[in-house]
Scaffold this motif. Sequence first.
Motif, short mmCIF file in Angstrom:
data_model
loop_
_atom_site.label_atom_id
_atom_site.label_comp_id
_atom_site.label_asym_id
_atom_site.label_seq_id
_atom_site.Cartn_x
_atom_site.Cartn_y
_atom_site.Cartn_z
N VAL A 21 0.83 -1.20 0.00
CA VAL A 21 0.00 0.00 0.00
C VAL A 21 0.87 1.25 0.00
CG1 VAL A 21 -1.76 1.27 1.29
CG2 VAL A 21 -1.88 -1.21 1.15
N TYR A 22 1.95 1.23 0.76
CA TYR A 22 2.88 2.35 0.86
C TYR A 22 4.29 1.86 0.52
CZ TYR A 22 -0.92 4.59 3.44
OH TYR A 22 -2.13 5.11 3.83
N PRO A 23 4.59 1.57 -0.76
CA PRO A 23 5.91 1.00 -1.12
C PRO A 23 7.09 1.90 -0.82
CG PRO A 23 4.67 1.60 -3.09
CD PRO A 23 3.74 1.77 -1.92
N GLU A 24 6.87 3.20 -0.75
CA GLU A 24 7.96 4.14 -0.46
C GLU A 24 8.19 4.30 1.04
OE1 GLU A 24 9.88 5.35 -2.88
OE2 GLU A 24 8.65 4.14 -4.21
N GLY A 25 7.36 3.64 1.81
CA GLY A 25 7.47 3.75 3.27
C GLY A 25 6.14 4.15 3.87
N ILE A 26 5.79 3.52 4.96
CA ILE A 26 4.52 3.80 5.62
C ILE A 26 4.64 5.12 6.38
CG2 ILE A 26 2.79 2.93 7.25
CD1 ILE A 26 4.01 0.11 6.77
N PRO A 27 3.71 6.07 6.12
CA PRO A 27 3.75 7.35 6.85
C PRO A 27 3.62 7.11 8.36
CG PRO A 27 2.20 7.46 5.02
CD PRO A 27 2.62 6.03 5.16
N LYS A 28 4.29 7.94 9.15
CA LYS A 28 4.31 7.76 10.60
C LYS A 28 2.90 7.67 11.19
CE LYS A 28 7.21 10.14 13.30
NZ LYS A 28 7.72 11.24 14.13
N CYS A 41 -6.85 -0.26 4.17
CA CYS A 41 -5.70 0.60 4.42
C CYS A 41 -5.68 1.75 3.41
CB CYS A 41 -4.41 -0.19 4.32
SG CYS A 41 -4.24 -1.45 5.60
N LYS A 42 -5.72 1.42 2.12
CA LYS A 42 -5.69 2.42 1.05
C LYS A 42 -5.92 1.68 -0.26
CE LYS A 42 -2.39 5.51 -1.19
NZ LYS A 42 -1.01 5.94 -1.20
N GLY A 43 -6.63 2.29 -1.19
CA GLY A 43 -6.83 1.70 -2.50
C GLY A 43 -7.49 0.33 -2.46
N MET A 46 -6.97 -4.44 1.95
CA MET A 46 -7.39 -4.61 3.33
C MET A 46 -6.28 -5.20 4.18
SD MET A 46 -11.28 -5.90 3.12
CE MET A 46 -12.52 -4.94 2.28
N TYR A 47 -6.22 -4.74 5.41
CA TYR A 47 -5.27 -5.28 6.38
C TYR A 47 -5.72 -6.68 6.75
CZ TYR A 47 -2.74 -6.11 10.67
OH TYR A 47 -1.95 -6.66 11.64
N ASN A 48 -4.87 -7.65 6.63
CA ASN A 48 -5.15 -9.02 7.02
C ASN A 48 -3.97 -9.54 7.82
OD1 ASN A 48 -7.76 -9.75 5.67
ND2 ASN A 48 -6.60 -9.04 3.92
N GLU A 49 -4.21 -9.84 9.09
CA GLU A 49 -3.12 -10.24 9.98
C GLU A 49 -2.60 -11.62 9.64
OE1 GLU A 49 -2.33 -10.49 14.77
OE2 GLU A 49 -4.09 -9.43 14.01
#
Length: 53
Positions: A21-28, A41-43, A46-49
């Motif tokens: 979702v954030y390949p350049e780095g997850i924002p803080k 999460c974005k686009g 979905m977050y899947n643990e």
Amino acid sequence: MINIPQCLYCIHCEKNMKCIVYPEGIPKEELYKKRENGQVCKGNVMYNEVVKS
């Protein structure tokens, strides 16, 4: 004590710890959000643990 962000336990997180979702780095502000399974999460990704056996 080291606090590991929950995002790193997502099944979409690659072995080198890059988020699709954030390949350049997850924002803080996103990195430390508590996420629930199925939460977008974005686009529409979905977050899947990761299930630990």
